[in-house]
Design a protein around this motif. Sequence first.
Motif, short mmCIF file in Angstrom:
data_model
loop_
_atom_site.label_atom_id
_atom_site.label_comp_id
_atom_site.label_asym_id
_atom_site.label_seq_id
_atom_site.Cartn_x
_atom_site.Cartn_y
_atom_site.Cartn_z
N ARG A 56 -1.76 -3.59 -6.71
CA ARG A 56 -1.33 -4.26 -5.49
C ARG A 56 -2.57 -4.71 -4.73
O ARG A 56 -3.51 -3.93 -4.53
N TYR A 58 -2.84 -5.69 -1.64
CA TYR A 58 -2.85 -5.45 -0.20
C TYR A 58 -3.28 -6.74 0.52
O TYR A 58 -2.69 -7.78 0.31
N SER A 59 -4.31 -6.71 1.35
CA SER A 59 -4.55 -7.87 2.21
C SER A 59 -5.20 -9.05 1.51
O SER A 59 -5.30 -10.12 2.12
N THR A 61 -3.61 -10.47 -0.55
CA THR A 61 -2.38 -11.25 -0.55
C THR A 61 -2.43 -12.35 0.52
O THR A 61 -1.97 -13.47 0.30
N LYS A 62 -3.00 -12.02 1.67
CA LYS A 62 -3.02 -12.97 2.78
C LYS A 62 -3.77 -14.25 2.42
O LYS A 62 -3.41 -15.34 2.88
N TRP A 187 6.89 -10.36 -6.75
CA TRP A 187 6.15 -10.26 -5.48
C TRP A 187 7.06 -9.54 -4.51
O TRP A 187 8.23 -9.89 -4.36
N THR A 195 9.34 -13.20 1.21
CA THR A 195 8.20 -12.61 0.52
C THR A 195 7.28 -11.92 1.52
O THR A 195 7.00 -12.45 2.59
N TRP A 199 1.00 -7.97 2.13
CA TRP A 199 0.39 -7.07 1.15
C TRP A 199 1.23 -6.94 -0.12
O TRP A 199 1.19 -5.94 -0.82
N LEU A 201 1.34 -8.79 -3.17
CA LEU A 201 0.96 -9.41 -4.45
C LEU A 201 0.29 -8.40 -5.37
O LEU A 201 -0.42 -7.51 -4.92
N HIS A 202 0.54 -8.55 -6.69
CA HIS A 202 -0.09 -7.70 -7.70
C HIS A 202 -0.89 -8.56 -8.67
O HIS A 202 -0.36 -9.53 -9.22
#
Length: 267
Positions: A56, A58-59, A61-62, A187, A195, A199, A201-202
């Motif tokens: 994962r 986490y940030s 993702t942003k 996701w 979505t 945080w 996304l993998h």
Amino acid sequence: MRANGSGSATGTAGTGTLIAAVESEAIDLHSILVMQRGQVLAEAYRPPFDAQTPHRMYSVTKSFVSSAVGLAVADGLIAVDDRVLDILPELRPADPDARQEGLSIRHLLTMSSGHRQVTLAPPARPVPSLAGFVGERPAVEPGSRFDYNNSCSYALAAIVERVTGETLADYLRPRLLEPLGIAVRPWLRTEEGITNGGWGLHLTTREVSRFGQLLVQHGLWEGKQVLPSAWIDEATGRRVDCWGNGGSADWTQGYGYQFWLDSHGTY
């Protein structure tokens, strides 16, 4: 740690020194990957993790959400100064104040929505509420101060999904993920059906390294402009001051569009 199951790290002698330091400090590091000019110089994994193991993000993702916003801007679907309540009119409070009316995509991108508190943070508020965020009156004028707020990223994801009519993953699949050879995995989505842009996304270590390389190359990948160069410059530049405003710590160097800047002149 090991590289690709071989029992040792690939790369230069300095890799071994780095791994030894990590081990001596008992840092729970799952992987290391160092690239220079697009070439992998060092790569190592600690069992049971390997090159195929997604984590994962986490940030991080942003920054993918920021990229989705940039693509939607390039597609002519939104502009950064569009107002949130114009895009999500059903969330308009009965008596919005001027700050709520003025809240824009730019304010969400720069974490300067004007809300003093982090209005969405696990585990205190594990169930996001988009209406709750938009309906909360900002404590200060949007754009006037930075406050790290996962709700900004969540609202950005909701906006992209609204204007594209697709999930964030489906929108990014042909535009960003597939060109970079990034697998499309589930996701994280909320009970609202949005979505989790904060945080959720993998990625594998190699996949996130490709995203970093794409940014270094100003959006160019194998001869194709995957992300607009101008958007990368805008997103990774200093768009708002952070806590401490220019002190020595990384979190005082400023913030872009869902990207942190740091004390080494990088992001």
